[in-house]
Design an enzyme around this catalytic site. Structure first.
Site, PDB file in Angstrom:
ATOM      1  N   GLU A 283      49.166  43.665  36.062  1.00 39.46           N
ATOM      2  CA  GLU A 283      50.384  43.457  35.257  1.00 39.46           C
ATOM      3  C   GLU A 283      50.046  42.775  33.934  1.00 39.46           C
ATOM      4  O   GLU A 283      50.510  43.174  32.872  1.00 39.46           O
ATOM      5  CB  GLU A 283      51.391  42.587  36.019  1.00 39.46           C
TER       6      GLU A 283
ATOM      7  N   ASN B  14      43.832  45.788  37.570  1.00 36.54           N
ATOM      8  CA  ASN B  14      43.178  44.486  37.743  1.00 36.54           C
ATOM      9  C   ASN B  14      41.702  44.588  37.383  1.00 36.54           C
ATOM     10  O   ASN B  14      41.039  45.596  37.655  1.00 36.54           O
ATOM     11  CB  ASN B  14      43.387  43.907  39.148  1.00 36.54           C
TER      12      ASN B  14
ATOM     13  N   GLU C 282      38.407  42.369  37.888  1.00 39.40           N
ATOM     14  CA  GLU C 282      37.841  41.192  38.549  1.00 39.40           C
ATOM     15  C   GLU C 282      36.552  40.754  37.860  1.00 39.40           C
ATOM     16  O   GLU C 282      36.022  41.449  36.976  1.00 39.40           O
ATOM     17  CB  GLU C 282      37.602  41.514  40.033  1.00 39.40           C
TER      18      GLU C 282
ATOM     19  N   CYS D  59      52.212  38.844  41.357  1.00 30.90           N
ATOM     20  CA  CYS D  59      51.908  37.469  41.781  1.00 30.90           C
ATOM     21  C   CYS D  59      52.695  36.476  40.927  1.00 30.90           C
ATOM     22  O   CYS D  59      53.323  36.834  39.931  1.00 30.90           O
ATOM     23  CB  CYS D  59      50.396  37.203  41.678  1.00 30.90           C
TER      24      CYS D  59
ATOM     25  N   CYS E  14      51.881  36.405  37.204  1.00 29.08           N
ATOM     26  CA  CYS E  14      52.379  37.603  36.510  1.00 29.08           C
ATOM     27  C   CYS E  14      53.895  37.553  36.338  1.00 29.08           C
ATOM     28  O   CYS E  14      54.415  38.018  35.323  1.00 29.08           O
ATOM     29  CB  CYS E  14      51.950  38.862  37.250  1.00 29.08           C
TER      30      CYS E  14
HETATM   31  N1  THU Z   1      46.376  41.519  41.888  1.00 28.09           N
HETATM   32  C1  THU Z   1      47.006  42.199  40.867  1.00 28.09           C
HETATM   33  O1  THU Z   1      46.366  42.885  40.062  1.00 28.09           O
HETATM   34  N2  THU Z   1      48.345  42.055  40.746  1.00 28.09           N
HETATM   35  C2  THU Z   1      49.122  41.336  41.610  1.00 28.09           C
HETATM   36  O2  THU Z   1      50.295  41.116  41.339  1.00 28.09           O
HETATM   37  C3  THU Z   1      48.533  40.838  42.865  1.00 28.09           C
HETATM   38  C4  THU Z   1      47.065  40.643  42.802  1.00 28.09           C
HETATM   39  C5  THU Z   1      44.927  41.683  42.028  1.00 28.09           C
HETATM   40  C6  THU Z   1      44.122  40.469  41.646  1.00 28.09           C
HETATM   41  C7  THU Z   1      42.858  40.661  42.452  1.00 28.09           C
HETATM   42  O3  THU Z   1      41.982  41.501  41.713  1.00 28.09           O
HETATM   43  C8  THU Z   1      43.315  41.436  43.673  1.00 28.09           C
HETATM   44  O4  THU Z   1      44.597  41.949  43.382  1.00 28.09           O
HETATM   45  C9  THU Z   1      43.392  40.575  44.932  1.00 28.09           C
HETATM   46  O5  THU Z   1      44.096  39.411  44.699  1.00 28.09           O
END
Ligand code: THU
Length: 133
Positions: free
Chosen positions: A55, A42, A44, A87, A90
């Site tokens: 993902e 991820n 941000e 999520c 994704c």
């Molecule tokens: N996040 C992911 O990378 N994948 C997921 O399927 C769930 C959420 C990340 C996004 C954000 O940077 C952090 O988790 C909190 O939501």
């Protein structure tokens, strides 16, 4: 390659996540039909809505290198005390490049893991008729 190995790849990449705002590092690993594995983390942003999940970051890498068919997905979140599944956004994006029987496994930071399929996570795909393959 089984889900365990793919989870190891996801676990190995998770520390590279850029997650200064949530503190929630996520690593993803995707297995493609030719045996290649692509990972992602991820990423941000201080404009929070621009965050990209692990993902989808793995999907964009792989698709940019010509890959189209995901045959297994793994997600590892070392900062969670429960297994973190992909999520909603994704799930939609993964469904573009995989079949409903594609295994998806996800784990927390304590060794708990769940294995399911994309079809279980993303049933009643509203747009299945528009899918390319
Ligand atoms: N996040 C992911 O990378 N994948 C997921 O399927 C769930 C959420 C990340 C996004 C954000 O940077 C952090 O988790 C909190 O939501």
């Amino acid at each position: 390659m089984d889900c365990k190995e793919l989870l190891s790849a996801a676990r190995a990449v998770a520390p590279a996540a850029y997650a200064p705002y949530s503190g929630f590092r996520v690593g993803a690993a995707l297995l493609f039909e030719d045996g290649s594995v692509y990972t992602g983390v991820n990423v941000e942003n201080r404009s929070y809505g621009l965050t990209i999940c692990a993902e989808r970051s793995a999907v964009t890498k792989a698709v940019g290198e010509g890959h189209r068919k995901i045959v297994a997905v793994a997600v590892s979140c070392p900062d969670a005390r429960y297994p973190v599944s992909p999520c909603g956004a994704c799930r939609q994006v993964l469904s573009e490049f995989s079949d409903p029987d594609c295994p998806v496994c996800f784990e927390d930071g304590e060794g708990k893991a769940v294995t399911t399929t994309l079809g279980e996570l993303f049933p009643y795909d509203a747009l299945h008729d528009l899918k390319e393959t």
